[in-house]
Design a protein around this motif. Structure first.
Motif, PDB file in Angstrom:
ATOM      1  N   SER A 156     -13.215   8.521 -27.896  1.00 30.76           N
ATOM      2  CA  SER A 156     -13.208   9.178 -26.591  1.00 30.76           C
ATOM      3  C   SER A 156     -11.809   9.632 -26.212  1.00 30.76           C
ATOM      4  CB  SER A 156     -13.756   8.212 -25.540  1.00 30.76           C
ATOM      5  OG  SER A 156     -13.679   8.793 -24.253  1.00 30.76           O
ATOM      6  N   ASN A 157     -10.812   8.809 -26.532  1.00 31.86           N
ATOM      7  CA  ASN A 157      -9.433   9.198 -26.233  1.00 31.86           C
ATOM      8  C   ASN A 157      -9.009  10.414 -27.046  1.00 31.86           C
ATOM      9  OD1 ASN A 157      -8.707   7.304 -24.245  1.00 31.86           O
ATOM     10  ND2 ASN A 157      -8.459   5.721 -25.803  1.00 31.86           N
ATOM     11  N   PHE A 178      -9.130  18.015 -25.006  1.00 29.22           N
ATOM     12  CA  PHE A 178      -9.317  18.704 -23.721  1.00 29.22           C
ATOM     13  C   PHE A 178      -7.980  18.887 -23.001  1.00 29.22           C
ATOM     14  CE2 PHE A 178     -13.786  17.324 -24.179  1.00 29.22           C
ATOM     15  CZ  PHE A 178     -14.412  18.533 -23.897  1.00 29.22           C
ATOM     16  N   LEU A 179      -7.132  17.876 -23.077  1.00 32.03           N
ATOM     17  CA  LEU A 179      -5.810  18.008 -22.455  1.00 32.03           C
ATOM     18  C   LEU A 179      -5.007  19.109 -23.134  1.00 32.03           C
ATOM     19  CD1 LEU A 179      -4.798  14.264 -21.948  1.00 32.03           C
ATOM     20  CD2 LEU A 179      -5.545  15.898 -20.217  1.00 32.03           C
ATOM     21  N   ILE A 235      -8.451  12.163 -18.116  1.00 37.68           N
ATOM     22  CA  ILE A 235      -9.565  13.097 -17.898  1.00 37.68           C
ATOM     23  C   ILE A 235     -10.389  12.673 -16.687  1.00 37.68           C
ATOM     24  CG2 ILE A 235     -11.734  13.932 -18.873  1.00 37.68           C
ATOM     25  CD1 ILE A 235      -9.325  15.268 -20.058  1.00 37.68           C
ATOM     26  N   LYS A 236     -10.536  11.355 -16.480  1.00 37.62           N
ATOM     27  CA  LYS A 236     -11.408  10.861 -15.416  1.00 37.62           C
ATOM     28  C   LYS A 236     -10.687  10.725 -14.075  1.00 37.62           C
ATOM     29  CE  LYS A 236     -14.370   8.176 -18.519  1.00 37.62           C
ATOM     30  NZ  LYS A 236     -14.845   6.813 -18.863  1.00 37.62           N
ATOM     31  N   SER A 245     -10.661  13.426 -25.539  1.00 36.43           N
ATOM     32  CA  SER A 245      -9.976  13.724 -24.275  1.00 36.43           C
ATOM     33  C   SER A 245      -8.623  14.376 -24.538  1.00 36.43           C
ATOM     34  CB  SER A 245      -9.791  12.446 -23.468  1.00 36.43           C
ATOM     35  OG  SER A 245     -11.032  11.841 -23.163  1.00 36.43           O
ATOM     36  N   ASN A 286      -5.750   8.772 -22.911  1.00 37.35           N
ATOM     37  CA  ASN A 286      -6.165  10.136 -22.572  1.00 37.35           C
ATOM     38  C   ASN A 286      -7.462  10.159 -21.773  1.00 37.35           C
ATOM     39  OD1 ASN A 286      -3.969  11.234 -23.857  1.00 37.35           O
ATOM     40  ND2 ASN A 286      -5.027  11.465 -25.814  1.00 37.35           N
ATOM     41  N   GLU A 287      -8.361   9.228 -22.065  1.00 34.81           N
ATOM     42  CA  GLU A 287      -9.637   9.201 -21.345  1.00 34.81           C
ATOM     43  C   GLU A 287      -9.407   8.961 -19.851  1.00 34.81           C
ATOM     44  OE1 GLU A 287     -12.203   6.134 -22.659  1.00 34.81           O
ATOM     45  OE2 GLU A 287     -13.951   6.882 -21.573  1.00 34.81           O
ATOM     46  N   THR A 288      -8.428   8.138 -19.520  1.00 35.92           N
ATOM     47  CA  THR A 288      -8.110   7.890 -18.109  1.00 35.92           C
ATOM     48  C   THR A 288      -7.616   9.149 -17.429  1.00 35.92           C
ATOM     49  OG1 THR A 288      -7.519   5.605 -18.643  1.00 35.92           O
ATOM     50  CG2 THR A 288      -6.708   6.477 -16.563  1.00 35.92           C
TER      51      THR A 288
END
Length: 290
Positions: A104-105, A111-112, A159-160, A108, A155-157
């Motif tokens: 997931s990271n 996406f970043l 995005i959220k 993400s 990275n997941e953090t």
């Protein structure tokens, strides 16, 4: 002992030292070429893209070339690449199920990369943490806070969570709250603050500064004094302007009231009666009560 020594010598003699030497050479050569290619990619993209994209593509090129040389070295060492790749595929699937957070990271991070909400060197705020972006990797983003702390954020953090980029635009607006006494002339104070902004070397002429009356506070009339400064002079602009506002209001004899509280007796709206009693009288009252 002679038997052991003979067996060890026979074992060492059976090893193809030439093949292992070629493995070492391939790994060393791969590392050198991957590093050179990564730096060449960084120089190529340096003037055409952001630091974020430059660093990321440089690492992708490095790992891609180095992995090719690793596979070649394994083949030279006698390992079958097909078997290794198959095992690697199975291992990848197993790791993928076991480490969904890492996957997931990584997604993400892509996406970043596409969205580019910030770049290396920007100051961002994430969940109350403010710091300079010093690294953007596939799994996480690294920050250095103002008090020199190292913060790693997955990275997941990012995005959220809401991310505030404080370096996105070249100028920033500062809002200062100035409280004045109720008896003061609001229009006069507004003009004084605007003239102060015109004389300041930190405030920008455009966009123009402004003063708003925002609230009737418990102890003061609250004004919002807003002005614009360059993004790299936020702290300096806020500090110097607050000092200048204090000096200006003192010089012009404009009262800055301190917070105070008045207590009234309900519907009668009459203040409580307070009487000072000397110590002798208080002692008599205490004896009478007894």
């Amino acid at each position: 002992m002679d038997d052991i020594g003979g067996a060890l010598a026979a074992e060492l003699g059976s090893i193809d030292w030439g093949a292992w030497l070629r493995v070492v050479v391939l790994l060393a050569l791969g590392f050198v070429l991957a590093t050179a290619a990564s730096r060449g990619m960084a120089r190529l993209l340096g003037s055409r893209s952001s630091r974020h994209v430059t660093v990321l593509f440089g690492r992708v090129v490095f790992y891609a070339i180095f992995v090719i040389f690793i596979i070649a070295a394994l083949r030279e060492a006698g390992f079958a690449p097909d078997v290794l790749l198959g095992a690697a595929g199975i291992l990848t699937v197993a790791i993928g199920f076991a480490s969904q957070t890492s996957a997931s990271n990584m997604i993400s991070g892509l996406f970043l990369l596409v969205e580019k909400p910030f770049e290396i060197g920007n100051f961002i705020e994430v969940d109350g943490t403010i710091g300079e972006v010093i690294g953007i990797d596939m799994l996480s983003v690294k920050l250095r806070t103002a008090d020199n702390l190292y913060v790693r954020i997955p990275n997941e953090t990012l995005i959220k969570t809401r991310v505030i980029n404080r370096s996105r635009f070249p100028i920033r607006r500062l809002d200062l709250t100035v409280g004045i006494a109720y008896r003061e002339d609001i229009r006069r104070v507004q003009q004084l603050l605007l003239s102060l902004a015109e004389e300041s070397t930190v405030c920008l002429e455009e966009p123009k500064p402004f003063v708003l009356t925002t609230a009737f506070g418990p102890s003061s009339v609250d004004l919002q004094f807003s002005f614009w400064v360059p993004a790299d002079k936020v702290l300096e602009g806020r500090s110097t302007m607050m000092e200048a506002v204090k000096a200006l209001l003192d010089r012009e004899q404009v009262e800055i009231p301190f917070p105070h509280t008045s207590v009234y007796a309900g519907s009668a709206s009459q203040p409580f009666r307070i009487e000072l009693i000397r110590d002798d009288n208080r002692q008599e009252v205490t004896d009478d009560e007894r």
